[in-house]
Scaffold this motif. Structure first.
Motif, PDB file in Angstrom:
ATOM      1  N   UNK A 194       0.825  -1.198   0.000  1.00  8.56           N
ATOM      2  CA  UNK A 194       0.000   0.000   0.000  1.00  8.56           C
ATOM      3  C   UNK A 194       0.854   1.239   0.000  1.00  8.56           C
ATOM      4  N   UNK A 195       0.206   2.378   0.062  1.00 11.59           N
ATOM      5  CA  UNK A 195       0.895   3.662   0.076  1.00 11.59           C
ATOM      6  C   UNK A 195       1.236   4.030   1.514  1.00 11.59           C
ATOM      7  N   UNK A 196       2.470   4.445   1.752  1.00  7.13           N
ATOM      8  CA  UNK A 196       2.899   4.813   3.095  1.00  7.13           C
ATOM      9  C   UNK A 196       2.770   6.317   3.309  1.00  7.13           C
ATOM     10  N   UNK A 254     -11.067   2.657   7.973  1.00  7.15           N
ATOM     11  CA  UNK A 254     -11.710   3.914   7.579  1.00  7.15           C
ATOM     12  C   UNK A 254     -11.281   4.314   6.174  1.00  7.15           C
ATOM     13  N   UNK A 255     -12.228   4.892   5.428  1.00  6.61           N
ATOM     14  CA  UNK A 255     -11.907   5.456   4.119  1.00  6.61           C
ATOM     15  C   UNK A 255     -11.394   6.875   4.334  1.00  6.61           C
ATOM     16  N   UNK A 256     -10.328   7.231   3.620  1.00  7.53           N
ATOM     17  CA  UNK A 256      -9.759   8.563   3.733  1.00  7.53           C
ATOM     18  C   UNK A 256      -9.584   9.170   2.351  1.00  7.53           C
ATOM     19  N   UNK A 257      -9.571  10.502   2.329  1.00  8.90           N
ATOM     20  CA  UNK A 257      -9.355  11.230   1.088  1.00  8.90           C
ATOM     21  C   UNK A 257      -8.023  11.966   1.177  1.00  8.90           C
ATOM     22  N   UNK A 285      -7.997   6.406  -0.189  1.00 13.36           N
ATOM     23  CA  UNK A 285      -8.102   4.954  -0.060  1.00 13.36           C
ATOM     24  C   UNK A 285      -8.605   4.565   1.310  1.00 13.36           C
ATOM     25  N   UNK A 286      -8.206   3.377   1.768  1.00 14.68           N
ATOM     26  CA  UNK A 286      -8.631   2.833   3.051  1.00 14.68           C
ATOM     27  C   UNK A 286      -7.418   2.668   3.953  1.00 14.68           C
ATOM     28  N   UNK A 287      -7.568   3.004   5.234  1.00  9.88           N
ATOM     29  CA  UNK A 287      -6.474   2.819   6.198  1.00  9.88           C
ATOM     30  C   UNK A 287      -6.316   1.318   6.418  1.00  9.88           C
ATOM     31  N   UNK A 337      -0.483   2.943   6.500  1.00  8.31           N
ATOM     32  CA  UNK A 337      -0.540   2.290   5.205  1.00  8.31           C
ATOM     33  C   UNK A 337      -1.934   2.538   4.656  1.00  8.31           C
ATOM     34  N   UNK A 338      -1.991   3.185   3.503  1.00  4.46           N
ATOM     35  CA  UNK A 338      -3.272   3.493   2.844  1.00  4.46           C
ATOM     36  C   UNK A 338      -3.341   2.651   1.580  1.00  4.46           C
ATOM     37  N   UNK A 339      -4.411   1.860   1.456  1.00  8.09           N
ATOM     38  CA  UNK A 339      -4.560   0.981   0.300  1.00  8.09           C
ATOM     39  C   UNK A 339      -5.684   1.392  -0.597  1.00  8.09           C
TER      40      UNK A 339
END
Length: 170
Positions: free
Chosen positions: A94-96, A121-124, A147-149, A168-170
């Motif tokens: 995922x994205x760090x 949680x979903x994040x923007x 994405x999602x945490x 980590x955001x996926x």
């Protein structure tokens, strides 16, 4: 002045071209200084630094530390990339989101408040994920991704380093 107003003021100064800002209201004084485009957190260098070169000075050759380890044999050097590739596979997918400064990580705006985000949680992009306190300044950590945490990599109240992965955001 409320905490939210102070945080807005800190962000405004950080985003502006100001290098110094002083504010006083009802006996409360606030002074902010910066030396670049963001408020600076100083940390000790990892390796000894060379002294600045002065005009007319004799150039100095770098000195190796006294406790330097001997060079590894060629076979060990060739094996090193394979080991680091294995540890890279263990990194979360995922994205760090990394810490932009050294400080103390806080998952919520106050001790008794709900955390900014939880796993799942979903994040923007641009959404506040946490706060890192540095030198009594609260710095909001915003998501660089939508994405999602997937994972929170640090505990509330834990000290964090510059560049340390936090989410980590996926």
């Amino acid at each position: 002045m409320k905490v939210e107003q102070v945080l807005e003021l800190i962000k405004a100064v950080s985003d502006s071209e100001l290098t110094e800002f002083k504010y006083e209201e009802d006996g409360v004084k606030l002074s902010l200084k910066k030396t670049s485009d963001k408020i600076v957190q100083v940390q000790a260098p990892a390796a000894p630094m060379m002294p600045p070169v002065m005009q007319g000075a004799v150039p100095m050759a770098p000195v190796a530390p006294a406790a330097a380890a001997p060079a590894a044999p060629a076979a060990a050097q060739e094996a090193a990339p394979a080991e680091s590739a294995g540890s890279a596979a263990e990194a979360p997918a995922g994205n760090l989101v990394k810490s932009p400064l050294v400080g103390t990580f806080y998952a919520a705006p106050a001790e008794d408040a709900e955390p900014f985000v939880k796993v799942g949680d979903s994040v923007k992009e641009g959404q506040v994920l946490a706060i890192v306190e540095a030198m009594k300044l609260m710095n909001e950590i915003e998501s660089d991704f939508t994405g999602t945490v997937k994972e929170i990599l640090v505990e509330n109240g834990q000290a964090v380093e510059y560049g340390q992965p936090l989410f980590v955001i996926g």
